[in-house]
Design a protein around this motif. Structure first.
Motif, PDB file in Angstrom:
ATOM      1  N   UNK A 203      57.197  62.552  73.962  1.00 15.15           N
ATOM      2  CA  UNK A 203      58.404  62.804  74.747  1.00 15.15           C
ATOM      3  C   UNK A 203      59.331  63.738  73.974  1.00 15.15           C
ATOM      4  N   UNK A 204      59.994  64.605  74.739  1.00  9.49           N
ATOM      5  CA  UNK A 204      60.929  65.569  74.135  1.00  9.49           C
ATOM      6  C   UNK A 204      62.011  64.811  73.375  1.00  9.49           C
ATOM      7  N   UNK A 205      62.190  65.172  72.114  1.00  7.90           N
ATOM      8  CA  UNK A 205      63.221  64.558  71.285  1.00  7.90           C
ATOM      9  C   UNK A 205      62.798  63.274  70.621  1.00  7.90           C
ATOM     10  N   UNK A 206      61.534  62.875  70.784  1.00  9.97           N
ATOM     11  CA  UNK A 206      61.081  61.623  70.169  1.00  9.97           C
ATOM     12  C   UNK A 206      61.073  61.734  68.648  1.00  9.97           C
ATOM     13  N   UNK A 207      61.271  60.597  67.991  1.00  8.24           N
ATOM     14  CA  UNK A 207      61.344  60.575  66.529  1.00  8.24           C
ATOM     15  C   UNK A 207      59.977  60.853  65.920  1.00  8.24           C
ATOM     16  N   UNK A 208      59.998  61.527  64.770  1.00 13.13           N
ATOM     17  CA  UNK A 208      58.764  61.861  64.051  1.00 13.13           C
ATOM     18  C   UNK A 208      58.916  61.425  62.607  1.00 13.13           C
ATOM     19  N   UNK A 209      57.939  60.673  62.125  1.00 13.39           N
ATOM     20  CA  UNK A 209      57.987  60.208  60.739  1.00 13.39           C
ATOM     21  C   UNK A 209      57.805  61.374  59.760  1.00 13.39           C
ATOM     22  N   UNK A 210      58.504  61.286  58.660  1.00 14.81           N
ATOM     23  CA  UNK A 210      58.366  62.257  57.549  1.00 14.81           C
ATOM     24  C   UNK A 210      58.784  63.675  57.917  1.00 14.81           C
ATOM     25  N   UNK A 211      59.501  63.847  59.027  1.00  8.26           N
ATOM     26  CA  UNK A 211      59.961  65.192  59.382  1.00  8.26           C
ATOM     27  C   UNK A 211      61.024  65.627  58.372  1.00  8.26           C
ATOM     28  N   UNK A 212      61.008  66.900  58.038  1.00 10.86           N
ATOM     29  CA  UNK A 212      61.979  67.407  57.067  1.00 10.86           C
ATOM     30  C   UNK A 212      62.315  68.851  57.403  1.00 10.86           C
TER      31      UNK A 212
END
Length: 605
Positions: A203-212
């Motif tokens: 989904x648009x804007x969904x959280x992503x682990x380890x994003x930097x």
């Protein structure tokens, strides 16, 4: 035989007066100079996804905002280079702008980066086109190198035939590719609206682990590889029909609009269909398969995609020879790059580009994916220097409306500098070669210029003071026996002067005695000087004798070494004879400031 083959491959020579006929219209120029930029649609989105997928499939939604950011940079570059076109209508792009405003060293950094980038363009484009073919026909994967080399050879020959002819051929596949991508975007968009997006896409804007921020910047810089080739129009302004700068500016704007729409469209479809990068199938291939299935339309799209990727190299074939010409004109590259060929193109530059890119394909075994960051850095360094140069120009010249122009170039410079630094910090392991290879190229430029300047200093004369000095003439003829070749040479020598000497090198006394008796009997009116060689060497005693003659007569006479030589009817017959005359000429040519002449005698059987 060679001449007939050359005429067959590149056509009949063209008159210099036809040069204006070789200029390009806007539509032909768009095909020739935009093929690199437009073709990047086939891999630009894929480069973004390759970075994002390392965080997992959930991160692919970031490809859309990143693609929009890339389009913002494209807009800045189009506006900036449009200003460059009108400010420097003679062409040269980043090299001329940087050299004129920032100094010679900066200009050479820009020019050297672009030359290397054009070589990489041909290698990367050929490999990318091969990948499109092997995506559709996996059985051809093992033949990637030969396929790429064949394409490079064909493009080289096509460009040697002339700008207009190559543009006429290339216009069709380029516009066919544009049409195919627009069909794919429209059909894919309709299918998504009717059937909905892929069920598994995040989904648009969904959280992503380890994003930097580091990963996002790395993905953004990878997507900026889609902007390579944007500068080609400003480099090649002299190739346009008059008014050249207006036609070039319009072509640049058209290219920017087409590239922007296609790039964003492919990115949206990739997200909508839930496409993930696949080692054995390109993103465009997956989108076409999802839209049309593996039918006729799919294979048609793959065919034109492969074709445009191959033809992307043609942008380099248009820009590299012209940039090499400008560097050669400034004495930073060999003068051979200033010479136009039979078909009025800079053929030496075209051939050199083909050879160097083919070597890259062979060295990397057709897998040039690791060259793409290097390829992009090679463009963004000149981008940055060009923008900075234009900023300096506006501050110095201050034409009407200069604050707006300065603002555009300032934004462009800061943006491209940021991208360059992102590339360096996020992909240093892939781009470190730039910091080794580019200084070597720059050093080579300065060495070439110093060589030409040294030659000019040594050859320059004072036309008011220095006049020809008339001296006598001494001619020395090395002879191996009494033959028709020697007769021919002596006849020519005596027509020039009476001061002629024949020199014979003998190895044993009996041989020398026979030669002296035979010479006395022949009595050609030329004295024979016999040199004895204890070590069976012709060269050593002959050179020693020439040194003596030079020392005694250099002040009063011009010294000429007249070398008799027979020419065999067939090339292979040369292998049956000693080539002493060639050795003598080669040594004297490199060691002595004396006249060295050959009197040929052609054998007819």
């Amino acid at each position: 035989m060679v001449s007939r083959l050359k005429r067959f491959l590149i056509g009949k020579p063209m008159k210099s007066t036809h040069l204006e006929d070789e200029k390009l219209s806007k539509l032909k120029a768009l095909a020739v100079l935009s093929s690199d930029a437009l073709s990047s649609v086939a891999y630009g989105t894929e480069q973004i996804l390759l970075v994002l997928i390392t965080l997992g499939f959930a991160a692919i939604w970031f490809s859309i905002p990143i693609s929009i950011a890339v389009l913002g940079l494209l807009l800045i570059l189009i506006l900036s280079y449009r200003q460059t076109i009108f400010s420097y209508p003679s062409g040269g792009g980043a090299y001329i702008v940087a050299k004129d405003n920032l100094g010679t060293a900066s200009g050479l950094v820009a020019g050297g980066s672009l030359l290397v980038d054009y070589i990489l363009t041909v290698a990367v484009s050929s490999s990318a086109g091969t990948d499109a073919i092997t995506s559709a026909f996996p059985s051809l994967h093992d033949y990637r190198v030969p396929i790429a080399l064949i394409v490079i050879a064909l493009l080289t020959i096509l460009n040697l035939r002339g700008t207009t002819e190559s543009a006429s051929v290339l216009a069709y596949p380029v516009y066919l590719f544009v049409a195919a991508v627009f069909v794919l975007i429209v059909a894919g968009g309709v299918k998504l609206m009717v059937e909905g997006v892929h069920a598994s896409i995040p989904e648009w804007g969904s959280a992503v682990n380890n994003i930097s921020l580091f990963i996002l910047l790395k993905a953004f810089s990878s997507g900026c590889s889609a902007l390579t080739g944007v500068e080609a129009v400003s480099n090649a302004i002299p190739n346009f029909k008059k008014p050249a700068e207006k036609n070039a500016a319009m072509t640049l704007v058209m290219m920017g609009i087409i590239l922007g729409v296609m790039f964003l469209g492919i990115s949206l479809l990739a997200y909508g269909f839930g496409i993930a990068p696949n080692e054995k199938e390109t993103v465009v291939s997956q989108i076409a398969n999802a839209t049309f299935g593996r039918g006729v339309i799919y294979y048609a799209i793959q065919a034109v995609t492969a074709l445009i990727l191959f033809l992307a190299a043609n942008t380099a074939y248009s820009a590299f020879p012209l940039l090499a010409f400008m560097l050669a004109k400034d004495k930073f590259m060999p003068h051979m790059f200033k010479v136009r060929g039979d078909r009025l193109g800079f053929s030496n530059g075209i051939i050199m580009l083909g050879v160097l890119s083919a070597l890259l394909i062979i060295l990397f075994h057709g897998d040039t994916e690791n060259l793409i960051p290097l390829y992009a850095v090679g463009v963004f360094i000149p981008f940055t220097l060009s923008q900075l140069g234009m900023m300096i120009r506006w501050l110095k010249v201050k034409p009407a409306g200069w604050p707006v122009k300065l603002a555009i170039n300032t934004i462009g410079m800061l943006t491209t500098l940021t991208i360059t630094l992102i590339f360096i910090f996020t992909k240093f392991s892939q781009v470190w070669m730039v910091f080794v290879f580019l200084p070597i190229v720059i050093f080579g430029f300065f060495r070439i210029q110093r060589h030409y300047m040294n030659i000019a200093d040594q050859l320059r004369i004072d036309i008011d003071e220095e006049k020809p000095h008339i001296k006598g003439s001494t001619i020395v003829i090395p002879v191996a026996g009494i033959t028709r070749v020697v007769l021919h040479s002596i006849s020519y020598a005596k027509s020039l002067t009476d001061n002629v000497a024949a020199v014979y090198v003998g190895f044993d006394e009996e041989e020398i005695r026979r030669m002296e008796e035979k010479w006395e009997q022949w009595n050609p009116g030329v004295r024979l000087i016999v040199l004895r060689s204890r070590y069976r060497s012709v060269m050593r005693p002959l050179i020693k004798f020439i040194d003596t003659v030079e020392w005694k007569t250099a002040e009063t006479d011009h010294i000429t070494i007249l070398i008799p030589q027979f020419i065999t009817k067939h090339w292979w017959q040369n292998l049956l004879h000693n080539q002493t005359s060639l050795l003598i000429r080669a040594y004297l040519y490199n060691q002595k400031d004396i006249v060295i002449a050959t009197v040929p005698f052609h054998l007819n059987r």
